[in-house]
Design a protein around this motif. Sequence first.
Motif, PDB file in Angstrom:
ATOM      1  N   LEU A 123       0.812  -1.231   0.000  1.00 31.93           N
ATOM      2  CA  LEU A 123       0.000   0.000   0.000  1.00 31.93           C
ATOM      3  C   LEU A 123       0.850   1.288   0.000  1.00 31.93           C
ATOM      4  O   LEU A 123       0.294   2.386  -0.017  1.00 31.93           O
ATOM      5  N   LYS A 126      -0.120   4.047  -2.097  1.00 31.56           N
ATOM      6  CA  LYS A 126      -1.583   3.903  -2.282  1.00 31.56           C
ATOM      7  C   LYS A 126      -2.282   4.152  -0.940  1.00 31.56           C
ATOM      8  O   LYS A 126      -3.240   3.482  -0.588  1.00 31.56           O
ATOM      9  N   ASP A 206      -7.741  -0.989  -1.084  1.00 29.97           N
ATOM     10  CA  ASP A 206      -6.570  -0.870  -1.960  1.00 29.97           C
ATOM     11  C   ASP A 206      -7.003  -0.024  -3.158  1.00 29.97           C
ATOM     12  O   ASP A 206      -7.623  -0.554  -4.081  1.00 29.97           O
ATOM     13  N   PRO A 207      -6.788   1.283  -3.135  1.00 27.51           N
ATOM     14  CA  PRO A 207      -6.020   2.052  -2.155  1.00 27.51           C
ATOM     15  C   PRO A 207      -6.687   2.080  -0.776  1.00 27.51           C
ATOM     16  O   PRO A 207      -7.892   1.813  -0.647  1.00 27.51           O
TER      17      PRO A 207
END
Length: 300
Positions: A123, A126, A206-207
């Motif tokens: 992540l 993100k 995700d994000p």
Amino acid sequence: MKYDVIIIGGGPAGFTAGIYAARGGLRTILFTGSQPGGQAALTHKIENYSGVVDVEGFTLVSTMMEQAGNFGCEISFASVLDVKLAGEEKVVITDEGEYITSTVIVATGAKNRRMGLENEESLIGKGISFCATCDGSFFKDRPVAINGGGDSALTEALYLSNICSKVYLIHRRQGFRAAQILVDRVRANKKISLVLDSTVTALNGDPLNSLEVTNKVTGEKQNIAVDALFVAIGNIPNTDIFKGQLDLNEGGYIRTNEKMETNIEGVYAAGDVRITPMRQVITACADGAIAANSAIEYLS
Ligand code: NAP
């Protein structure tokens, strides 16, 4: 060509060592690695470097680099891959070749500690960030969180409160490690909500779109909707290439004496990478000056 001193690391400690070594007449080269400026360059505002009322970290460290260059310190952006420190001739192996030197100053600083959560690495970029100054503006008028209770976390919380709609400061206990002036400013800031005695236990989306936060005292879990989490939970020293050669403590920090001498003659350490009671730009600079002076004395 053989150098008198090779400085490894391009943060305040390294550049100050470069200023003093080159100005002291040593044939000097400094390797910055891939992140010139070090962690100080990522700091939004430095207001406790005496003689300078306040300055962006990047500006301060860039000036130090220029100053070192002006005195004849060669600056290379190569990364150091390995070192051979024993003996009178020391070898520094970089991704651009091998260099020989009489002395080495290690000023490699530290890198961000990770939270250890499953999807933390994937992540990054993100929603997970380790630098509010770099990434804060991506989250203008949106809610964000910060994890940590030290100077970095509180400085970043204050910085983000000027940009973001809401800032949650998540810290694992009630007391803060940060300077009291920062604690007072954070407590007075209406945009910052404190989430204390708590740790981040899951990253959702995700994000990233929310955090699971667990209260360590009650065990209660809550979900906090945020678009970003800035992680500021301390640092790990960059000493992997020195293991087995330099004397390190259990945390990986280099042991030195007050002259910045390590266990190997002609090898010095300066700044955040060594065991020191304070990790500030000003103390890193002082270390760099002392290390360079010790190298000058050793060679004379
Ligand atoms: P730090 O002082 O080591 O603080 C790390 C914080 O993260 C602590 O509050 C710690 O909690 C928490 N923490 C550590 N591991 C954790 C984990 N696994 N999970 C959750 N929380 C965790 O690090 P820093 O704030 O990055 O500062 C590093 C050095 O740079 C310090 O010497 C600092 O003074 C200096 N600095 C200075 C300035 C300035 O003066 N302007 C600005 C930035 C940094 P506990 O408190 O419970 O241990």
